[in-house]
Design an enzyme around this catalytic site. Structure first.
Site, mmCIF file in Angstrom:
data_model
loop_
_atom_site.group_PDB
_atom_site.id
_atom_site.type_symbol
_atom_site.label_atom_id
_atom_site.label_comp_id
_atom_site.label_asym_id
_atom_site.label_seq_id
_atom_site.Cartn_x
_atom_site.Cartn_y
_atom_site.Cartn_z
ATOM 1 N N GLU A 1 98.356 -31.860 17.357
ATOM 2 C CA GLU A 1 97.904 -30.975 18.433
ATOM 3 C C GLU A 1 97.349 -31.786 19.594
ATOM 4 O O GLU A 1 97.095 -32.990 19.487
ATOM 5 C CB GLU A 1 96.794 -30.036 17.933
ATOM 6 C CG GLU A 1 97.181 -29.167 16.755
ATOM 7 C CD GLU A 1 96.203 -28.015 16.541
ATOM 8 O OE1 GLU A 1 95.547 -27.594 17.519
ATOM 9 O OE2 GLU A 1 96.105 -27.545 15.389
ATOM 10 N N GLU B 1 106.102 -28.293 7.765
ATOM 11 C CA GLU B 1 107.440 -28.113 8.323
ATOM 12 C C GLU B 1 108.366 -29.277 7.960
ATOM 13 O O GLU B 1 109.524 -29.073 7.595
ATOM 14 C CB GLU B 1 107.362 -27.987 9.841
ATOM 15 C CG GLU B 1 106.628 -26.755 10.328
ATOM 16 C CD GLU B 1 106.420 -26.788 11.834
ATOM 17 O OE1 GLU B 1 107.350 -26.442 12.573
ATOM 18 O OE2 GLU B 1 105.312 -27.202 12.269
ATOM 19 N N ASP C 1 91.270 -22.616 18.319
ATOM 20 C CA ASP C 1 92.577 -23.206 18.026
ATOM 21 C C ASP C 1 93.662 -22.159 18.223
ATOM 22 O O ASP C 1 93.649 -21.109 17.577
ATOM 23 C CB ASP C 1 92.602 -23.736 16.586
ATOM 24 C CG ASP C 1 93.758 -24.697 16.364
ATOM 25 O OD1 ASP C 1 94.026 -25.516 17.256
ATOM 26 O OD2 ASP C 1 94.380 -24.631 15.296
ATOM 27 N N GLU D 1 97.982 -31.724 11.467
ATOM 28 C CA GLU D 1 98.599 -30.877 12.481
ATOM 29 C C GLU D 1 98.559 -31.622 13.805
ATOM 30 O O GLU D 1 97.479 -31.954 14.309
ATOM 31 C CB GLU D 1 97.891 -29.525 12.605
ATOM 32 C CG GLU D 1 98.175 -28.586 11.440
ATOM 33 C CD GLU D 1 97.826 -27.143 11.753
ATOM 34 O OE1 GLU D 1 97.147 -26.889 12.771
ATOM 35 O OE2 GLU D 1 98.235 -26.258 10.984
ATOM 36 N N GLN E 1 94.499 -22.501 2.622
ATOM 37 C CA GLN E 1 94.800 -21.631 3.756
ATOM 38 C C GLN E 1 95.680 -20.452 3.340
ATOM 39 O O GLN E 1 95.428 -19.295 3.719
ATOM 40 C CB GLN E 1 95.499 -22.438 4.849
ATOM 41 C CG GLN E 1 95.876 -21.640 6.088
ATOM 42 C CD GLN E 1 96.667 -22.471 7.086
ATOM 43 O OE1 GLN E 1 96.977 -23.630 6.848
ATOM 44 N NE2 GLN E 1 97.002 -21.873 8.214
ATOM 45 N N THR F 1 88.237 -31.857 11.798
ATOM 46 C CA THR F 1 89.177 -31.918 12.925
ATOM 47 C C THR F 1 88.892 -33.218 13.665
ATOM 48 O O THR F 1 87.742 -33.483 14.027
ATOM 49 C CB THR F 1 88.990 -30.716 13.874
ATOM 50 O OG1 THR F 1 89.223 -29.501 13.156
ATOM 51 C CG2 THR F 1 89.932 -30.798 15.057
ATOM 52 N N LYS G 1 90.664 -24.992 7.052
ATOM 53 C CA LYS G 1 90.660 -25.696 8.335
ATOM 54 C C LYS G 1 89.316 -26.340 8.679
ATOM 55 O O LYS G 1 89.266 -27.355 9.364
ATOM 56 C CB LYS G 1 91.010 -24.712 9.458
ATOM 57 C CG LYS G 1 92.372 -24.074 9.344
ATOM 58 C CD LYS G 1 93.449 -24.994 9.870
ATOM 59 C CE LYS G 1 94.756 -24.243 10.039
ATOM 60 N NZ LYS G 1 95.801 -25.066 10.651
ATOM 61 N N ARG H 1 96.803 -26.619 3.091
ATOM 62 C CA ARG H 1 97.755 -25.512 3.129
ATOM 63 C C ARG H 1 97.614 -24.557 1.945
ATOM 64 O O ARG H 1 97.839 -23.342 2.091
ATOM 65 C CB ARG H 1 99.182 -26.069 3.165
ATOM 66 C CG ARG H 1 99.490 -26.918 4.386
ATOM 67 C CD ARG H 1 99.337 -26.146 5.674
ATOM 68 N NE ARG H 1 99.803 -26.931 6.822
ATOM 69 C CZ ARG H 1 99.714 -26.529 8.083
ATOM 70 N NH1 ARG H 1 99.160 -25.355 8.352
ATOM 71 N NH2 ARG H 1 100.157 -27.301 9.063
ATOM 72 N N HIS I 1 106.925 -23.898 15.946
ATOM 73 C CA HIS I 1 106.016 -23.933 14.798
ATOM 74 C C HIS I 1 105.831 -22.537 14.226
ATOM 75 O O HIS I 1 105.858 -22.344 12.995
ATOM 76 C CB HIS I 1 104.674 -24.519 15.239
ATOM 77 C CG HIS I 1 103.635 -24.543 14.160
ATOM 78 N ND1 HIS I 1 103.779 -25.251 12.986
ATOM 79 C CD2 HIS I 1 102.405 -23.928 14.074
ATOM 80 C CE1 HIS I 1 102.711 -25.091 12.227
ATOM 81 N NE2 HIS I 1 101.877 -24.286 12.860
ATOM 82 N N ASP J 1 94.154 -31.281 13.667
ATOM 83 C CA ASP J 1 93.447 -30.197 12.993
ATOM 84 C C ASP J 1 93.909 -30.182 11.532
ATOM 85 O O ASP J 1 94.789 -29.421 11.143
ATOM 86 C CB ASP J 1 93.751 -28.866 13.672
ATOM 87 C CG ASP J 1 92.887 -27.742 13.139
ATOM 88 O OD1 ASP J 1 91.759 -28.024 12.708
ATOM 89 O OD2 ASP J 1 93.333 -26.583 13.158
#
Length: 420
Positions: A205, A368, A130, A203, A244, A261, A257, A241, A137, A237
């Site tokens: 992606e 975000e 990844d 996320e 993480q 996924t 993570k 948070r 970002h 993904d």
């Protein structure tokens, strides 16, 4: 002249004859997984086409790549075989070609309604990497966690940053995701928190699907990297948070993570995306020579995220972004991945990292969009800072052509509560 299929394709469909993305499916009556391509509301069974001897070109005539439970063998054949398959399939499905159109028996065997099939993981994924390829970002995350003075570390502008993900927990669209448990930041002088994640996030992606690999110790030249990429898929993904943030110093993502996924079932080939190629952003400072491309390009792919809150039926669009915003290209990502001699293999996945645009409405994750929980989103009478149990997250992606779309289907997953 616009290419037309004898298969009826709605103008809004993601799967016209110009697309023909690849997937793997099974049916209720025949549980054997096999490859197919999407055309309109149908799946074309490639094992049936192969058995009928309709792949008659030099690369596919004697190949059993479409009698496999995944696409890996086909991916390993490389671009000449991919192009041969595309030309053959577009001819067979065209309105002017009678071979399949006028053979009712073959057509019934080969064209299956999408509602009658179950989509599976299209590839056997040996490894998954990844990346962190979006400048927007990277900047936003840096401001949130480190402050606005120097939000992006200097190395980010010289090197496509990435971490090695967990291939075993990659699942197909529609699979439920169990809220992970783990440790979070301690409050004051207490011990670290342990329990279900309180900051579960998506996320937005995409991922490049590797075709032919490279031998150990033999890097791929950045200007040849495109021949090692079969196509792109949507990818979520999922990220915890809080877990993480507590674990990522000093070695990076781990339990925050690796719990899940999600990928979309259809791989859209780079050949289908070629009409939507766009110039990649200018890179300043200029990359080191091994990352300098003769032609540096992204793709104009509009992507969006919707959330169906727990207990509701309505989808609420929470962000719209575009693949073209990525700073590091997928070819640079692949070339950098191999520059130390690392060997890639057919079916490996290279995630782009979160695809955020320059505007707040184009940010690619809740971290975000809500600025780490400080700005809740309004979703039809309820609010969200991070995902709650029962929420369903849906990704879509599409290129707008002249009278047709090149789409990826959808990539979705629903959050289940942590085990007691």
């Amino acid at each position: 002249m616009v290419l037309k299929s004898f298969v009826e394709v709605h103008p809004d469909s993601h799967f016209p004859i110009q697309n023909l993305p690849y997937g793997v499916f099974k049916t209720e009556s025949d549980s054997v997984p096999r490859p197919g391509v999407a055309i309109g509301d149908y799946v074309l069974d490639l094992s049936v086409i192969a058995l009928a001897g309709l792949f008659d070109g030099p690369y596919l005539r004697n190949s059993d790549c479409f009698n496999q439970p995944n696409l890996n063998k086909f991916l390993g054949l490389g671009r000449p075989a991919w192009k041969e398959a595309r030309v053959t399939l577009q001819k067979l499905l065209s309105a002017k070609e009678p071979i399949l159109r006028d053979n009712a028996s073959l057509r019934q065997k080969a064209l299956l309604p999408m509602g009658n099939v179950q989509m599976l993981l299209p590839i056997a994924i040996g490894d998954y990497t990844d990346f962190f390829a979006s400048k927007h970002h990277a900047k936003n995350c840096g401001i949130i966690f480190r402050g606005p003075e120097n939000p992006i570390n200097p190395n980010w502008f010289h090197i496509p940053i990435a971490y090695h993900g967990r291939a075993s927990s990659i699942v197909i669209s529609g699979t439920d995701i169990v809220r992970p448990r783990g440790q979070g930041h301690p409050a004051a002088n207490s011990l670290p928190y342990f329990g279900p994640s309180r900051k579960l996030d998506f996320e937005l992606e995409m991922a490049a699907v590797v075709g032919p690999g490279n031998e150990l110790g033999n890097p791929v030249d950045v200007n040849e990297a495109v021949d090692h990429i079969f196509g792109l898929i949507l990818m979520n993904d999922w990220s915890a948070r809080d877990i993480q943030a507590w674990e990522y110093v000093p070695l990076g993502p781990f339990l925050g993570k690796s719990f899940g996924t999600t990928i979309s079932p259809w791989i859209v080939t780079l050949d289908a995306l070629e009409p939507f190629a766009s110039d990649a952003p200018e890179q300043n400072p200029r990359p080191l020579p091994y990352l300098v491309e003769k032609e540096s390009k992204n793709y104009d792919i509009s992507v969006q995220v919707s959330i169906i809150p727990d207990g509701q039926e309505h989808e609420y669009i929470v962000t719209r972004s575009n693949f073209k915003h990525l700073y590091w290209t997928i070819t640079q990502q692949l070339a950098h991945h191999t520059i130390n001699g690392c060997n890639l293999r057919p079916g490996d996945l290279l995630g782009t990292g979160t695809i955020s645009g320059p505007e707040p409405e184009s940010y690619g994750c809740l971290l975000e969009l809500t600025w780490n929980g400080q700005k809740p989103l309004s979703l039809g009478g309820t609010t969200r800072t991070f995902l709650e149990d029962g929420d369903e997250v849906i990704f879509t992606g599409c290129c707008k052509g002249d009278g047709y779309n090149i789409g990826f289907g959808k990539c979705s997953g629903r959050i289940l509560p942590s085990p007691p």
